[in-house]
Design a protein around this motif. Structure first.
Motif, PDB file in Angstrom:
ATOM      1  N   SER A 101       0.826  -1.208   0.000  1.00 58.84           N
ATOM      2  CA  SER A 101       0.000   0.000   0.000  1.00 58.84           C
ATOM      3  C   SER A 101       0.861   1.259   0.000  1.00 58.84           C
ATOM      4  CB  SER A 101      -0.926   0.002   1.225  1.00 58.84           C
ATOM      5  OG  SER A 101      -1.870  -1.048   1.154  1.00 58.84           O
ATOM      6  N   ALA A 102       2.004   1.198   0.672  1.00 56.74           N
ATOM      7  CA  ALA A 102       2.930   2.336   0.666  1.00 56.74           C
ATOM      8  C   ALA A 102       3.663   2.447  -0.660  1.00 56.74           C
ATOM      9  CB  ALA A 102       3.930   2.188   1.815  1.00 56.74           C
ATOM     10  N   LEU A 103       3.816   1.319  -1.368  1.00 57.44           N
ATOM     11  CA  LEU A 103       4.554   1.311  -2.632  1.00 57.44           C
ATOM     12  C   LEU A 103       3.711   1.795  -3.811  1.00 57.44           C
ATOM     13  CD1 LEU A 103       6.995   0.443  -4.433  1.00 57.44           C
ATOM     14  CD2 LEU A 103       5.979  -1.855  -4.473  1.00 57.44           C
ATOM     15  N   HIS A 104       2.448   1.398  -3.873  1.00 60.79           N
ATOM     16  CA  HIS A 104       1.617   1.676  -5.053  1.00 60.79           C
ATOM     17  C   HIS A 104       1.574   3.154  -5.464  1.00 60.79           C
ATOM     18  CE1 HIS A 104       0.475  -2.425  -5.326  1.00 60.79           C
ATOM     19  NE2 HIS A 104      -0.408  -2.435  -4.340  1.00 60.79           N
ATOM     20  N   PRO A 105       1.419   4.103  -4.523  1.00 56.15           N
ATOM     21  CA  PRO A 105       1.363   5.513  -4.960  1.00 56.15           C
ATOM     22  C   PRO A 105       2.616   5.980  -5.681  1.00 56.15           C
ATOM     23  CG  PRO A 105       0.554   5.290  -2.714  1.00 56.15           C
ATOM     24  CD  PRO A 105       1.173   3.974  -3.080  1.00 56.15           C
ATOM     25  N   HIS A 106       3.768   5.340  -5.397  1.00 50.76           N
ATOM     26  CA  HIS A 106       5.023   5.735  -6.036  1.00 50.76           C
ATOM     27  C   HIS A 106       5.254   4.979  -7.346  1.00 50.76           C
ATOM     28  CE1 HIS A 106       6.109   7.903  -2.385  1.00 50.76           C
ATOM     29  NE2 HIS A 106       5.794   6.825  -1.698  1.00 50.76           N
ATOM     30  N   ALA A 107       4.547   3.853  -7.528  1.00 50.99           N
ATOM     31  CA  ALA A 107       4.785   3.021  -8.711  1.00 50.99           C
ATOM     32  C   ALA A 107       3.686   3.142  -9.758  1.00 50.99           C
ATOM     33  CB  ALA A 107       4.925   1.555  -8.286  1.00 50.99           C
ATOM     34  N   VAL A 108       2.501   3.580  -9.344  1.00 51.68           N
ATOM     35  CA  VAL A 108       1.359   3.657 -10.261  1.00 51.68           C
ATOM     36  C   VAL A 108       0.861   5.099 -10.304  1.00 51.68           C
ATOM     37  CG1 VAL A 108      -0.950   2.798 -10.793  1.00 51.68           C
ATOM     38  CG2 VAL A 108       0.707   1.296  -9.649  1.00 51.68           C
ATOM     39  N   GLY A 109       0.758   5.651 -11.503  1.00 50.43           N
ATOM     40  CA  GLY A 109       0.325   7.045 -11.639  1.00 50.43           C
ATOM     41  C   GLY A 109      -1.186   7.175 -11.697  1.00 50.43           C
TER      42      GLY A 109
END
Length: 208
Positions: A101-109
């Motif tokens: 959940s912490a990763l998705h905002p940085h990996a998916v626009g």
């Protein structure tokens, strides 16, 4: 008339350690991606994940931290009622959800999504993720633990138990969201729990 030959009885086989790890990781990715889509559309879901999303929007605090905090009482319940093996798997799955959940905002626009789309697709992804985790003898903590206990000890389908519990979270969301968003959220929460109710019940799976 010639009767068809009976299907051979295949003995149940437990998952290997590698399959357990892969299953928990897969379920965590799907569930966390569903939560990410929900958040992008301003919708939410039931359970402790939905409660954490709601609190994060109201307080501005980190969703990841809130998810872990609100799950702690249910982890304690899992230790006392389900044992350490189940609890450790659940804690690992929950930690993976928090990490992804912490990763998705940085990996998916994905900064915004249609609310109805987010509520339905996000909950569908989360429901399939929870189902995968259930099938590997684990949970994502929270209401999952209560639902599984009710199914195992009382025979109540886990999906329907969780659906009833999720109503409380949806009603709480009604206090801060407009009617259209609340209705979409409610429909999404029903969809999530139907996925679990139709696919996770006694006699449907022998891989655990």
């Amino acid at each position: 008339m010639i009767e068809p030959a009976p299907l051979p009885v295949v003995p149940a086989r437990s998952h290997s350690l590698a399959e357990q790890v892969a299953g928990l990781a897969t379920g965590a990715v799907l569930a966390s991606l569903g939560l990410f889509v929900l958040d992008a559309g301003g919708a939410t879901t039931g359970g402790t994940a939905g409660l954490a999303l709601l609190l994060a929007r109201v307080s501005g605090w980190s969703f990841t931290g809130l998810l872990l905090v609100v799950s702690l009482p249910f982890i304690a319940l899992a230790i006392s009622r389900k044992g350490w093996a189940f609890t450790l798997r659940s804690a690992a799955a929950l930690s993976l959800v928090a990490g992804f959940s912490a990763l998705h905002p940085h990996a998916v626009g994905l900064e915004a999504a249609d609310t109805v789309y987010a509520a339905l697709v996000g909950n569908l992804l989360a429901g399939v993720g929870i189902l995968v985790v259930f099938r590997h003898g684990s949970s994502l903590g929270g209401f999952n633990v209560v639902a599984l206990l009710c199914q195992e000890r009382l025979g109540w389908p886990a999906g329907y138990v969780q659906m009833v519990l999720d109503v409380g979270v949806v009603l709480a969301f009604a206090a801060v969201g407009d009617l259209a968003v609340v209705l979409a959220t409610g429909a999404g929460a029903v969809l999530l729990n139907l996925v679990i109710a139709m696919n996770h019940r006694p006699g449907r799976y022998t891989g655990i």
